[in-house]
Design a protein around this motif. Sequence first.
Motif, mmCIF file in Angstrom:
data_model
loop_
_atom_site.group_PDB
_atom_site.id
_atom_site.type_symbol
_atom_site.label_atom_id
_atom_site.label_comp_id
_atom_site.label_asym_id
_atom_site.label_seq_id
_atom_site.Cartn_x
_atom_site.Cartn_y
_atom_site.Cartn_z
ATOM 1 N N THR A 159 66.862 -20.927 -12.296
ATOM 2 C CA THR A 159 66.573 -19.847 -13.413
ATOM 3 C C THR A 159 65.258 -19.298 -13.075
ATOM 4 O OG1 THR A 159 67.882 -21.540 -14.566
ATOM 5 C CG2 THR A 159 66.444 -20.045 -15.878
ATOM 6 N N ASN A 160 65.408 -17.962 -13.462
ATOM 7 C CA ASN A 160 64.033 -17.143 -13.565
ATOM 8 C C ASN A 160 63.451 -16.796 -12.263
ATOM 9 O OD1 ASN A 160 64.279 -16.322 -16.199
ATOM 10 N ND2 ASN A 160 63.162 -18.069 -16.886
ATOM 11 N N SER A 161 64.109 -17.113 -11.147
ATOM 12 C CA SER A 161 63.333 -17.124 -9.893
ATOM 13 C C SER A 161 64.059 -15.861 -9.212
ATOM 14 C CB SER A 161 64.028 -18.228 -9.193
ATOM 15 O OG SER A 161 65.229 -18.519 -8.576
ATOM 16 N N GLY A 162 65.062 -15.182 -9.423
ATOM 17 C CA GLY A 162 65.839 -14.170 -8.681
ATOM 18 C C GLY A 162 66.899 -14.710 -7.773
ATOM 19 N N GLN A 167 70.203 -16.182 -6.990
ATOM 20 C CA GLN A 167 71.571 -16.648 -7.605
ATOM 21 C C GLN A 167 72.044 -17.665 -7.285
ATOM 22 O OE1 GLN A 167 73.407 -12.697 -7.082
ATOM 23 N NE2 GLN A 167 72.831 -12.013 -8.623
#
Length: 133
Positions: free
Chosen positions: A58-61, A63
């Motif tokens: 999550t929120n790291s880019g 997928q």
Amino acid sequence: LGEATSPSWLSLDDKVLRFSAYFRETVNESSETDHIRKVLIHFYNSDNSIMISEPAVTNSGIQGGVLLRRHKVAPSMENKRGTRSATKAAPCITVNDFEIGEEITMYGRTYHIVDCDAATRDFYASLGHNLGP
């Protein structure tokens, strides 16, 4: 009539060994020099094939998803343990090439194996091999 014995692949058909690992990815356009990317390595005993997947973060880019589709992988000369597999009898990575705390290289990417699931530990124990902490 004697007892019917099933082929060896049948007893291994449902055995999937799961290892937790990571690899370092160089980052060019950031203040960070590299990212640590966590993956799951799935080793299928029935045919010595490997699949590598990455969980979404999550929120790291990142997928997540499948990084390496299931197939047999030839051992890399960079593998410390790869010399066991690089024979005519076993031209692909085998169950003997995985060890916690060791590295395994596939297609130029080095994975650092850090753990495995309980079923994988039990499988190795049944072979008389302790995977370590």
